[in-house]
Design an enzyme around this catalytic site. Structure first.
Site, mmCIF file in Angstrom:
data_model
loop_
_atom_site.group_PDB
_atom_site.id
_atom_site.type_symbol
_atom_site.label_atom_id
_atom_site.label_comp_id
_atom_site.label_asym_id
_atom_site.label_seq_id
_atom_site.Cartn_x
_atom_site.Cartn_y
_atom_site.Cartn_z
ATOM 1 N N GLU D 77 0.226 -1.301 -0.170
ATOM 2 C CA GLU D 77 -0.204 0.108 -0.236
ATOM 3 C C GLU D 77 0.757 0.826 0.029
ATOM 4 O O GLU D 77 2.246 1.452 0.574
ATOM 5 C CB GLU D 77 -0.780 0.034 1.245
ATOM 6 C CG GLU D 77 -1.865 -1.095 1.431
ATOM 7 C CD GLU D 77 -2.756 -1.241 0.232
ATOM 8 O OE1 GLU D 77 -2.968 0.427 -0.423
ATOM 9 O OE2 GLU D 77 -3.414 -2.679 -0.069
ATOM 10 N N CYS D 141 -8.340 -1.809 8.168
ATOM 11 C CA CYS D 141 -6.707 -2.180 7.888
ATOM 12 C C CYS D 141 -6.189 -0.726 7.470
ATOM 13 O O CYS D 141 -5.428 -0.254 8.062
ATOM 14 C CB CYS D 141 -7.079 -2.635 6.088
ATOM 15 S SG CYS D 141 -6.911 -4.872 6.249
ATOM 16 N N HIS D 162 -0.417 -6.021 2.039
ATOM 17 C CA HIS D 162 -2.049 -6.878 2.052
ATOM 18 C C HIS D 162 -1.820 -7.627 1.198
ATOM 19 O O HIS D 162 -0.872 -8.227 0.320
ATOM 20 C CB HIS D 162 -3.243 -6.169 0.888
ATOM 21 C CG HIS D 162 -4.089 -5.138 1.555
ATOM 22 N ND1 HIS D 162 -4.627 -4.117 1.464
ATOM 23 C CD2 HIS D 162 -4.829 -5.585 2.923
ATOM 24 C CE1 HIS D 162 -5.752 -3.789 2.308
ATOM 25 N NE2 HIS D 162 -6.011 -4.524 2.655
#
Lengths: 199, 199, 199, 199
Positions: D77, D141, D162
């Site tokens: 991310e 998250c 992730h």
């Protein structure tokens, strides 16, 4: 006796075919039988001839392998259809077949001669995600599968395994994948289970 | 004569089944034949009996419809298999069938008795995205399809259409979908083309 | 005042772009404002200049539209990022940007200036399947979205809508799709709700 | 110093979470630093408190891990958003947040403090298929990712990874997957590259 495993040459713009590369990852011997590897052409007119030239009739088992680009894990085909229909995707010779029988007047469908349920169970016990498939498509994979089932003596176990993309294809196309070594192990298990069921 | 179109009751936790809802969107008459609609149970033991009770043998055409949740557009099935295998998904009676024949000793596969190519072409001309499928699965859809092909006189055109999720399912599950009105129109076209081919 | 709606020219080998075609399906007037349509180049160097030439600063609303080939339904973008990263996909001028800011020293992210929740609710009430997205990607769509948010006066409502493939693309690529007329209606609703929220 | 790696408890009906299981596959030490593992609750109210109790501020690196069920491979991310929006999916305490800021008045977005490009390149060199993501979603998250970036001293490298489904989830849901050992190796590489970039 010999175990024959086949893959396909590249097609559809790919520069390699995981079903050919997987052959190199198989052991040379399984349950005392030598593993013989062949790469088939993605050419609908030639494949029937090339298959004739292979030592299939006396084999301990025949496992054809091909690539299913849109499936995330390895799949075991249950059925071959007497049907070619390439849609808008030509084979490597540039030919498109449509609604054509593979063997004129042959049965509409032939069942895999592998012990399908036993193989699927063995894959599950080995922790290998997999799919039981009832359609090998209507392209070269299905043609090769149907031809062998139609021609080989009934006592030769014969089946088709569709591979998922491997890590190399996944890096290029960002597709789902299953590691090629895992898929090779699945093929080895399928052969082992097939020979046991036959014994 | 009568055109029989069937859908299925809800299953797998859905509170409705687009294949039943689509029946209401069909015209009452197509090419001079009345359209009769029936909703079938998702119950493997009952469906064989319920199908017997329907006026199928003398119909002008029989079109069975079911839901394929993982397909983005309507699909026309080419082949029914003599195989039930529910995996880990029970029918609505809680029963799971595995590797079982639908008709003991029946042919492994039966072909659709719709003019498949003509229907696909008509859908294409009408601008309706669609798929030609060679597997109706091994659940109730395939069972119903196979049973009708096995039982009905050869002169009754009979086939199976898998619907994609409709807009209501798409709003709930964020899945791909095809508007139900578009799918209803596809079914109407399929019937029209079938009756023309027969005439 | 004028409502400005933009689409993009074709890219990635497509021979048309639904985000340009959708412009023709919009009404000429919404809530008394004229709808002005523009097609933007998929050229990272030119788009900044071309956007400057458009009558955006005095518009009643600015809606940029682009194509998201891998999404099944229309999506409303919440956030523009100050980031270009084309991966291995060049723009139409053959250029690949990587880890580059769109506006040097600009904010990392800017929020849509459409009433996002109200638009999503209106789409839901209209029965249009849709997605709320928090990433407009890092290609030309995001560049155009970020540039307008960075440059336009705060009182100009400005946002980005990603279109799903339409029926024509679906017929060619067998992808999921949403009818273009449904997506045009969604854009019209988005504009209407935006103007109401502003009034 | 300590390297802190976190995963999440199960949610959404799963009986385990690969992001917690992956912790057991990491080495105890990376580049001379001890690896400390923590499992976070999927509870939006509690997670802010639980994160406070962890030894994050003095860590050599902080890597948060979570599950992205719909991605086929591991993703890194780039951006955390100051936004919670659970859609129709409650957290494990049964709560649904909608359009709420994580830190009132905080920046709209914060960038990952990992060397994103270097990690992606290292994954590529190691032959691990992966995705660079610009959206960590708007669920727990992203909340955890944003909170750590907002609270930790700038000199602490901090990021979010992730995970894709692992082989166990794939066997249950027939989803795409990436072997958990491959994903663990990717996390180890990410940490190593992060510590090198910092040195």
């Amino acid at each position: 006796m010999t175990i024959v495993v086949t893959g396909f040459e590249p097609f559809a713009g790919l520069d390699y075919n995981p079903s050919a590369r997987v052959l190199d990852l198989l052991p040379n011997e399984i349950a005392g039988h030598e593993v013989a590897r062949f790469v088939l052409p993605v050419d609908s007119a030639r494949i029937a001839i090339d298959l004739e030239a292979l030592p299939l009739p006396g084999a301990a088992a025949v496992i054809h392998c091909g690539l299913a680009q849109d499936r995330p894990v390895i799949s075991l085909e249950r059925i071959a259809l007497n049907l070619l229909d390439f849609g808008d995707r030509p084979d490597n010779a540039g030919k498109i077949e449509r609604d054509r029988e593979i063997v004129a007047g042959g049965a509409l469908a032939l069942p895999s001669r592998l012990p399908v349920r036993a193989v699927l169970e063995a894959w599950r016990r080995a922790g290998i995600p997999s799919i039981a498939s009832t359609s090998a498509g209507t392209f070269l994979c299905n043609q090769c599968f149907y031809l062998s089932l139609a021609r080989l003596p009934k006592e030769v176990p014969c089946g088709f395994v569709h591979l998922a993309p491997d890590e190399k294809l996944a890096m290029r196309y960002r597709s789902p994948y299953q590691p090629l070594a895992v898929q090779a192990e699945a093929i080895r298990i399928a052969i082992e289970v097939t020979l046991e069921a036959r014994a």
